[in-house]
Design a protein around this motif. Structure first.
Motif, mmCIF file in Angstrom:
data_model
loop_
_atom_site.group_PDB
_atom_site.id
_atom_site.type_symbol
_atom_site.label_atom_id
_atom_site.label_comp_id
_atom_site.label_asym_id
_atom_site.label_seq_id
_atom_site.Cartn_x
_atom_site.Cartn_y
_atom_site.Cartn_z
ATOM 1 N N GLU A 88 0.854 -1.180 0.000
ATOM 2 C CA GLU A 88 0.000 0.000 0.000
ATOM 3 C C GLU A 88 0.892 1.232 0.000
ATOM 4 N N VAL A 89 0.704 2.079 -1.000
ATOM 5 C CA VAL A 89 1.522 3.282 -1.170
ATOM 6 C C VAL A 89 0.612 4.449 -1.539
ATOM 7 N N TYR A 90 1.211 5.603 -1.713
ATOM 8 C CA TYR A 90 0.519 6.760 -2.258
ATOM 9 C C TYR A 90 1.172 7.146 -3.572
ATOM 10 N N LEU A 91 0.360 7.256 -4.624
ATOM 11 C CA LEU A 91 0.828 7.900 -5.838
ATOM 12 C C LEU A 91 0.874 9.386 -5.510
ATOM 13 N N CYS A 92 1.889 10.061 -5.989
ATOM 14 C CA CYS A 92 2.139 11.431 -5.565
ATOM 15 C C CYS A 92 2.197 12.354 -6.777
ATOM 16 N N TRP A 93 1.414 13.441 -6.738
ATOM 17 C CA TRP A 93 1.401 14.416 -7.829
ATOM 18 C C TRP A 93 1.496 15.813 -7.249
ATOM 19 N N LYS A 94 2.275 16.654 -7.917
ATOM 20 C CA LYS A 94 2.450 18.043 -7.493
ATOM 21 C C LYS A 94 2.035 18.958 -8.640
ATOM 22 N N LEU A 95 1.368 20.038 -8.312
ATOM 23 C CA LEU A 95 0.937 21.015 -9.304
ATOM 24 C C LEU A 95 2.111 21.386 -10.209
ATOM 25 N N GLY A 96 1.858 21.340 -11.508
ATOM 26 C CA GLY A 96 2.911 21.650 -12.477
ATOM 27 C C GLY A 96 3.507 20.410 -13.111
ATOM 28 N N GLU A 97 3.368 19.260 -12.456
ATOM 29 C CA GLU A 97 3.858 18.014 -13.052
ATOM 30 C C GLU A 97 2.867 17.577 -14.120
ATOM 31 N N ASP A 98 3.376 17.043 -15.217
ATOM 32 C CA ASP A 98 2.513 16.719 -16.352
ATOM 33 C C ASP A 98 1.704 15.444 -16.148
ATOM 34 N N ARG A 99 2.099 14.623 -15.201
ATOM 35 C CA ARG A 99 1.375 13.379 -14.922
ATOM 36 C C ARG A 99 1.852 12.812 -13.581
ATOM 37 N N ILE A 100 1.175 11.793 -13.106
ATOM 38 C CA ILE A 100 1.620 11.115 -11.882
ATOM 39 C C ILE A 100 2.787 10.211 -12.260
ATOM 40 N N ARG A 101 3.954 10.521 -11.724
ATOM 41 C CA ARG A 101 5.160 9.758 -12.053
ATOM 42 C C ARG A 101 5.833 9.177 -10.819
ATOM 43 N N TYR A 102 5.358 9.519 -9.626
ATOM 44 C CA TYR A 102 6.040 9.124 -8.397
ATOM 45 C C TYR A 102 5.089 8.450 -7.417
ATOM 46 N N TYR A 103 5.669 7.738 -6.500
ATOM 47 C CA TYR A 103 4.932 7.157 -5.385
ATOM 48 C C TYR A 103 5.831 7.195 -4.160
ATOM 49 N N HIS A 104 5.239 6.984 -3.005
ATOM 50 C CA HIS A 104 6.015 6.824 -1.768
ATOM 51 C C HIS A 104 5.215 5.941 -0.822
ATOM 52 N N ARG A 105 5.942 5.288 0.072
ATOM 53 C CA ARG A 105 5.276 4.454 1.077
ATOM 54 C C ARG A 105 4.373 5.333 1.930
ATOM 55 N N GLN A 106 3.399 4.724 2.575
ATOM 56 C CA GLN A 106 2.453 5.498 3.368
ATOM 57 C C GLN A 106 3.090 6.091 4.619
ATOM 58 N N ASP A 107 4.204 5.533 5.059
ATOM 59 C CA ASP A 107 4.892 6.086 6.228
ATOM 60 C C ASP A 107 5.971 7.098 5.836
ATOM 61 N N GLU A 108 6.065 7.401 4.543
ATOM 62 C CA GLU A 108 7.008 8.392 4.048
ATOM 63 C C GLU A 108 6.220 9.603 3.552
ATOM 64 N N GLY A 109 6.916 10.639 3.259
ATOM 65 C CA GLY A 109 6.289 11.816 2.688
ATOM 66 C C GLY A 109 6.882 12.146 1.336
ATOM 67 N N TYR A 110 6.698 13.384 0.948
ATOM 68 C CA TYR A 110 7.149 13.875 -0.352
ATOM 69 C C TYR A 110 8.631 13.586 -0.582
ATOM 70 N N SER A 111 9.436 13.723 0.451
ATOM 71 C CA SER A 111 10.882 13.524 0.300
ATOM 72 C C SER A 111 11.242 12.071 -0.015
ATOM 73 N N GLY A 112 10.318 11.147 0.222
ATOM 74 C CA GLY A 112 10.568 9.736 -0.058
ATOM 75 C C GLY A 112 10.058 9.287 -1.416
ATOM 76 N N ARG A 113 9.725 10.229 -2.285
ATOM 77 C CA ARG A 113 9.168 9.869 -3.593
ATOM 78 C C ARG A 113 10.161 9.074 -4.432
#
Length: 99
Positions: free
Chosen positions: A59-84
């Protein structure tokens, strides 16, 4: 009406207050729509969103940030943005050039 030497434009103030209330309702409604999809709003200022998903049976989170053209990253649920991590290590970044 004068208050302390300042003319208070009550009708203009009431109009602005109504605009603010209407915008707040629109924002609340749109946030509720986003949250109803299962999306997690992590940071409104940055435009950071997470989407629950399963990657490699984890179980993870797909991660998207405004300005990115698509969802390209994920991180574990116990991690944050820095763990992408990239969903696909071959992904070279923005644009359609996945090899």
């Amino acid at each position: 009406m004068m208050m302390g030497g300042v003319l208070v434009p009550y009708s203009k103030l009431a109009e602005k207050r109504m605009e603010q209330q209407n915008l707040a309702e629109v924002m609340k409604s749109n946030l509720e729509k986003i949250l109803s999809t299962g999306c997690l709003i992590k940071d409104l200022d940055v435009g950071l969103l997470d989407f629950p998903a399963i990657v490699d049976n984890q179980e993870v989170y797909l991660c998207w940030k405004l300005g990115e053209d698509r969802i390209r990253y994920y991180h574990r649920q116990d991690e944050g943005y820095s763990g992408r991590k990239p969903l696909d290590p071959r992904d070279l970044g923005p644009g359609p050039h996945l090899q």
